[in-house]
Design a protein around this motif. Structure first.
Motif, PDB file in Angstrom:
ATOM      1  N   HIS A  31       0.729  -1.292   0.014  1.00 36.35           N
ATOM      2  CA  HIS A  31       0.069  -0.075  -0.034  1.00 36.35           C
ATOM      3  C   HIS A  31       0.897   1.179   0.089  1.00 36.35           C
ATOM      4  N   PHE A  32       0.719   2.107  -0.954  1.00 41.36           N
ATOM      5  CA  PHE A  32       1.391   3.059  -1.136  1.00 41.36           C
ATOM      6  C   PHE A  32       0.620   4.349  -0.357  1.00 41.36           C
ATOM      7  N   PHE A  33       1.021   4.942   0.639  1.00 41.97           N
ATOM      8  CA  PHE A  33       0.176   5.822   1.283  1.00 41.97           C
ATOM      9  C   PHE A  33       0.751   7.201   1.673  1.00 41.97           C
ATOM     10  N   HIS A  46      -8.648  -1.996   6.427  1.00 41.69           N
ATOM     11  CA  HIS A  46      -8.992  -3.166   5.624  1.00 41.69           C
ATOM     12  C   HIS A  46      -7.780  -4.013   5.373  1.00 41.69           C
ATOM     13  N   LEU A  47      -6.539  -3.417   5.105  1.00 41.71           N
ATOM     14  CA  LEU A  47      -5.442  -4.306   4.841  1.00 41.71           C
ATOM     15  C   LEU A  47      -4.996  -5.068   6.009  1.00 41.71           C
ATOM     16  N   ASN A  48      -5.024  -4.520   7.258  1.00 42.49           N
ATOM     17  CA  ASN A  48      -4.675  -4.881   8.627  1.00 42.49           C
ATOM     18  C   ASN A  48      -5.351  -6.313   8.713  1.00 42.49           C
ATOM     19  N   GLU A  49      -6.660  -6.027   8.507  1.00 43.77           N
ATOM     20  CA  GLU A  49      -7.710  -7.168   8.912  1.00 43.77           C
ATOM     21  C   GLU A  49      -7.162  -8.392   7.870  1.00 43.77           C
ATOM     22  N   LEU A  50      -6.978  -7.967   6.588  1.00 44.39           N
ATOM     23  CA  LEU A  50      -6.684  -8.997   5.843  1.00 44.39           C
ATOM     24  C   LEU A  50      -5.523  -9.841   6.063  1.00 44.39           C
ATOM     25  N   GLN A 107     -16.699  -2.872   2.089  1.00 41.99           N
ATOM     26  CA  GLN A 107     -16.741  -3.917   3.048  1.00 41.99           C
ATOM     27  C   GLN A 107     -15.164  -4.555   2.759  1.00 41.99           C
ATOM     28  N   THR A 108     -14.423  -5.006   3.981  1.00 45.46           N
ATOM     29  CA  THR A 108     -13.325  -5.767   3.669  1.00 45.46           C
ATOM     30  C   THR A 108     -13.363  -7.198   2.742  1.00 45.46           C
ATOM     31  N   SER A 109     -14.477  -7.660   2.700  1.00 50.62           N
ATOM     32  CA  SER A 109     -14.763  -8.936   1.946  1.00 50.62           C
ATOM     33  C   SER A 109     -14.583  -8.211   0.477  1.00 50.62           C
ATOM     34  N   LEU A 110     -14.866  -7.176   0.074  1.00 49.12           N
ATOM     35  CA  LEU A 110     -14.973  -6.663  -1.166  1.00 49.12           C
ATOM     36  C   LEU A 110     -13.345  -6.447  -1.640  1.00 49.12           C
TER      37      LEU A 110
END
Length: 150
Positions: A31-33, A46-50, A107-110
């Motif tokens: 992730h470029f932030f 979301h990336l932390n959760e994944l 949603q994180t699922s998306l």
């Protein structure tokens, strides 16, 4: 894999370190932030959760201010920008939230489904790829039909 920081979402501070990671890690999502962009914070969540559920893939982020060469080389122009690498090859790119419903409340699922299309992560059975089934009057399940004319 935990020794290589799989299962955690970490920040890479140096561009050279990120280049080494992308060339030595089989599957990696970067992730470029920018610290002042609110949508980058949303993507982080979301990336932390994944990262906690997809151990076969490394998840990390780098501040664009610390990666000027890569930002130019990879043509990162809109943030957030998530690039997926498999065996050192960029196989997918998510720019902004357009492909995620163009809303801050996706949603994180998306995101999981979207990253799964490039095979950088393996899809789980309970993601949005499962289409709900409806039962007939006889009690049998049939595939959902979204083409019904009502």
């Amino acid at each position: 894999m935990r020794e290589n920081e799989h299962g955690v979402y970490s920040e890479v501070m140096k561009e050279k370190t990120l280049m080494e990671l992308t060339t030595t890690t089989e599957r990696i999502v970067v992730h470029f932030f920018h610290k002042d962009f609110r949508r980058c914070d949303i993507m982080d969540k979301h990336l932390n959760e994944l990262a906690r559920t997809h151990f076969q893939t490394k998840f990390c982020k780098i501040n664009v201010e610390n990666a000027k060469f890569l930002v130019e080389k990879l043509k990162v122009q809109i943030l957030p920008c998530v690039i997926a690498f498999i065996n050192a090859i960029a196989v997918d790119r998510i720019v902004g939230f357009e492909e995620l419903g163009n809303t801050d409340g996706f949603q994180t699922s998306l995101l999981e489904f979207r990253l799964g299309t490039s095979s950088v992560i393996k899809r789980r059975d309970n993601t949005i790829t499962n289409v709900p089934k409806k039962k007939t009057i006889f009690g049998f399940a049939e595939e959902a039909d979204f083409d019904d004319d009502v």
